[in-house]
Design an enzyme around this catalytic site. Sequence first.
Site, short mmCIF file in Angstrom:
data_model
loop_
_atom_site.label_atom_id
_atom_site.label_comp_id
_atom_site.label_asym_id
_atom_site.label_seq_id
_atom_site.Cartn_x
_atom_site.Cartn_y
_atom_site.Cartn_z
N GLY A 365 0.81 -1.20 0.00
CA GLY A 365 0.00 0.00 0.00
C GLY A 365 0.85 1.25 0.00
O GLY A 365 2.07 1.19 0.18
N PRO A 366 0.22 2.40 -0.21
CA PRO A 366 0.96 3.67 -0.25
C PRO A 366 1.59 3.98 1.10
O PRO A 366 1.25 3.38 2.13
CB PRO A 366 -0.12 4.70 -0.61
CG PRO A 366 -1.27 3.91 -1.10
CD PRO A 366 -1.21 2.58 -0.43
N PRO A 367 2.50 4.95 1.13
CA PRO A 367 3.10 5.34 2.41
C PRO A 367 2.05 5.91 3.37
O PRO A 367 1.12 6.59 2.97
CB PRO A 367 4.12 6.42 2.01
CG PRO A 367 4.36 6.23 0.55
CD PRO A 367 3.09 5.68 -0.01
N GLY A 368 2.22 5.59 4.65
CA GLY A 368 1.39 6.19 5.68
C GLY A 368 0.06 5.53 5.95
O GLY A 368 -0.76 6.08 6.67
N VAL A 369 -0.17 4.33 5.38
CA VAL A 369 -1.46 3.68 5.61
C VAL A 369 -1.42 2.75 6.83
O VAL A 369 -2.43 2.13 7.16
CB VAL A 369 -1.92 2.89 4.36
CG1 VAL A 369 -2.18 3.82 3.21
CG2 VAL A 369 -0.91 1.81 3.99
N LYS A 371 1.17 0.19 7.58
CA LYS A 371 1.65 -1.19 7.36
C LYS A 371 2.57 -1.64 8.50
O LYS A 371 2.39 -2.70 9.07
CB LYS A 371 2.38 -1.26 6.01
CG LYS A 371 1.51 -0.87 4.81
CD LYS A 371 2.22 -1.03 3.51
CE LYS A 371 3.41 -0.10 3.34
NZ LYS A 371 3.03 1.32 3.28
N THR A 372 3.56 -0.80 8.81
CA THR A 372 4.51 -1.18 9.87
C THR A 372 3.85 -1.19 11.24
O THR A 372 4.08 -2.09 12.05
CB THR A 372 5.70 -0.20 9.87
OG1 THR A 372 6.29 -0.17 8.57
CG2 THR A 372 6.75 -0.62 10.88
N SER A 689 -5.64 3.16 -18.66
CA SER A 689 -7.02 3.35 -18.20
C SER A 689 -7.67 4.62 -18.73
O SER A 689 -8.85 4.85 -18.46
CB SER A 689 -7.06 3.36 -16.67
OG SER A 689 -6.24 4.38 -16.15
N LYS A 732 -9.74 5.13 -7.31
CA LYS A 732 -10.38 5.97 -8.32
C LYS A 732 -11.80 6.37 -7.91
O LYS A 732 -12.20 7.53 -8.06
CB LYS A 732 -10.38 5.25 -9.67
CG LYS A 732 -8.99 5.08 -10.26
CD LYS A 732 -9.02 4.27 -11.55
CE LYS A 732 -7.62 4.11 -12.14
NZ LYS A 732 -7.61 3.31 -13.38
#
EC number: 3.4.21.53
Length: 789
Positions: A365-369, A371-372, A689, A732
Site C-alpha cells: 500500500g501507499p506510504p502512511g497507511v 503497514k509497519t 485506463s 479511483k
Amino acid sequence: MINISRLFNQDGSEYIKKTLPLVPLRDMVLFPFVTTSVFVGREKSIKSLSEAMAGEKKIFLTTQKDPEVLKPTIQDIFQVGTEAKITQLLRLPDGTVKALVEGACRGKIIKLSDERGFLTVDFIPVQEMPLSDAISKAALRTVLEAFEHYATLSGAVAKSFFKNLEILESDPSRYADAIAAQLPFKVTDKQQLLECTDIEKRFYLLLQLIQQETEVFAMSQKIKGRVKEQMEKLQKRHYLTEQMRAIKKEMGEDSESGEYAELETRIRKKRLPKEAAGVVRRELEKLKMMAPMSSEATVIRNYIDWMISLPWFRKNRAKNDLATAERILDQDHYGLKKPKERILEYLAVQMLIKKIKGPILCLVGPPGVGKTSLARSVASATGRSFARISLGGVRDEAEIRGHRRTYVGAMPGKLIQTIKKVGYSNPVLCLDEIDKMTADFRGDPSSALLEALDPEQNRHFNDHYMEVDYDLSEILFITTANTLFDIPAPLRDRMEIIQIPGYTQFEKAQIAKGFLIPKQIRENGLEQADVTFSDNAVQTIIQRYTREAGVRNLEREISSVIRKIATRIVRTKERKNYSVSTVSVMKYLGQPKFRNKPLEVEDKTGIVTGLAWTQAGGELLTIEAVTMPGKGRIMVTGKLGDVMKESSQAAVSYVRSRSKALGIHEDFYKDLDIHIHVPEGAIPKDGPSAGIAMCTAVVSILTGRPVYRNLAMTGEITLRGRVLPIGGVKEKLLAAHTHGIRKVVMSAENEKDIQEIPRSIQKQLDIVFVDDMSQVLAHALIQTDADSR
C-alpha cells in the site's frame, strides 16, 4: 683511603689486613682481572666511590645475598668479594654513577663498619692453592673443550676471546675466572666459583657448570627445533605459542586458560542443536591450538560467541485468545478489515494445532497507511516480541545471508543479527520496504531472501557466517511494500499479498479523531481538555492540506496545529480549551496547499473527466480534444508515457473505423488535425485506463455532442471498441466521490472490485458497468436537438 696492616697468625705466619670502601653489588659477581661496568645509585655507595677516587682509586666489591635489601649489613652480603681498581667514573643525568672497574684479587671480609656515612670493610687477601703442571694442563684442556662446545652451540662467545685466553694458560686461576665471567651462570654459582680457593676444585666445579649450561642450551635448541617443524605446518605467527606449549609439555605443566574453561562452561549450559553443538566444540578445540592474539583466534572466538548467544530453542509464549487479539487490533487500527481477518485466521488455526508454519504476509500500500504499525500491533496481539528490518537500499547479498568467515569483520546477516537482539526464535519480524531492494555486483539480496521467506525451506535457513541450519519456520514474517510490481516475481510468489489501498475521507476523519489527535495532544504535553477539533476543521485539513492515501501528512499537520496552541499556552500562561475550527486551521497552517479540482460549470464538447491512480491515491484526470484544419495529423501532449500515447492512437483508429455508425463524415481525417491534451503537463502520466476517456473526447469534438460534466470514466479500449478492466478501482472511486462526481463508467469485469468500496460511497455513486465503447458513448454524450432530428 686504604689501610694495610701486617698481622701474624698463631703459628707465627704473617698475613696482611686491608681496609677499603665497600660497594655491595646486586645480581652480579666480579672476578679478579675482569673489567666490567657497575651502576651505583645508593647514596652510601656513591660516597664509597667518591672516597675511593680521592685516594688510590681502590674499592672492595661483594655481592648481596638478596638484591632487594636497600641497607645491607654484614649478614646480607657474601663474605668473599673482589678488590678492584676504578679506571673511570661517570655521573649520569639521573643521579646514578657509572664506574668502570677492574678486579684485582679475592678478599675475605673480616669486619664491616658504617661510621663515616659510607661502608668500609676490613679484609684479608685470599691465598689460593696452586696446581701441578700435569693437573693444570689436563684441567685447562678439559674445560676448554667443554667451553668450545658450548660456544659452538650458542654462538654467544667472540672468536677474539679465545685468542686472549691462550695468553692466560700460564695462570690457571685467571684462566678459570675469565671463562666463568663469560658464561650466563646464576649469581650463586658464580659466587661459589669466586669463593673456591682450591684451583683444582674450581676447575671441577667450572666444568660441571659448563656441562649443565650446555645441556640446558641443547634442550632449548631441541624445543625450538620441534616448534620450527610445527611452524612449517602452521602459520608463522603461531611460533611463540607453540614454543610455550612445547616447554610446558617438557615440564609437565600443560594446562588450559581460564577463558577456555569459561567458554566450555557456557557451551555445556547452552542448549544447542546436535549439529551446532558439534561445530562449536570443534571450533573451541581449534581455538585452543591458536595464538590468543592472532586474527584467526579472534574470528573463531566471535563465531563461538554468536553460536552460544542465539536463542535456538527460546520462544515467546504466544497468546491464543482470539477475542483479545481482535480487540487489540481494532484498538490500534481503524478499518484494515482484510489484514485483520488474515491475522485472526492465523491465530485460530494455531489454537487448533500445536505448530503451524509461520505465514509470510506482504502488506502492499501507499506510504502512511499503517503497514509497519499493523505489524507491531500483530506482535502485541499475539504476545510475541517485535523486530523490524529496513530493507530500503539494501544491495549486498551478504546483508541477508551473512559474510563468509574469511576475515576479522565477518558478521551474520540481518536476520540472524535481529534474532539474537530479540532473544527469541519466534518473533514477529517486519521486513520493511521489501520493494526498495536493489542488486549490484555484490549479489541480489532479493534472491537471498527466497530461502528465508519460503515456508517450505526456511526451517533449514543457512547463513554463510553460521554455516549451520537455523529454523526460521516459527517466525511470523510480515513484509511491507509500496508497489507490488517492484517486488521480484519469485519473491512475490512466496508471500501472501494483502492490499492496503488507502483510506477514504470518512476513514481519515475517524482515524484523526480517534487516534491521531489524542496521540499528538499527549506527545505535545497538552491534555484532552485543552484542544477540541471540529469536524469541519478535520475535513479542511484532510482536503486542503494533505493529498495522500495514508495519514502520515495528516498527522503532521495536526501536530503543527497543536504545537502552535502549545506555544500560545506557554506564552500567555493561560490554560483553557482551544476550539479548532476551519478558520483557525487556515490561521495556523497558512494558505491551503491543495485545491479541489472544480468540475466544469457546464457540459462541454471535447472535455472528458477520467480517473487515474497514483501512489497517494486516486486523482481526476481531465482530457481535452480539439480539431483544427489540417491533414489528419494526431497530436498528443501532456507529458504522457508510451502506453497512454498508444491508447490515444487506438481511440482515433476506433473512431475512424466506426465513423459512419457514429454519425461522423468518413473523410473527416483528411481535412482535420486532432489535438488531444491532458492538462498539468509538468506531471508525468502513463497507463491504459484513459483509453475510453480519450475516445469519448474525440467522438464528442467530432460530433459536437457535449459530455456530462459530473460523469467520470476509466477503462482500456481495444481497436474493436471493447472496454477492458483496469486496476486501482477503490482509489479511483474514492477520488470521484471526493470531487463531487455522481456517475462513473467502467468495465463490467471490474464489478468484482466494488466489494472493497464502503457501502455509504456506493450509494452516493451511480456506477455503470459496460462492455463496449458504444455503451460508454451512450452514457457519456448528451443528446442534442440535431441528434433527435
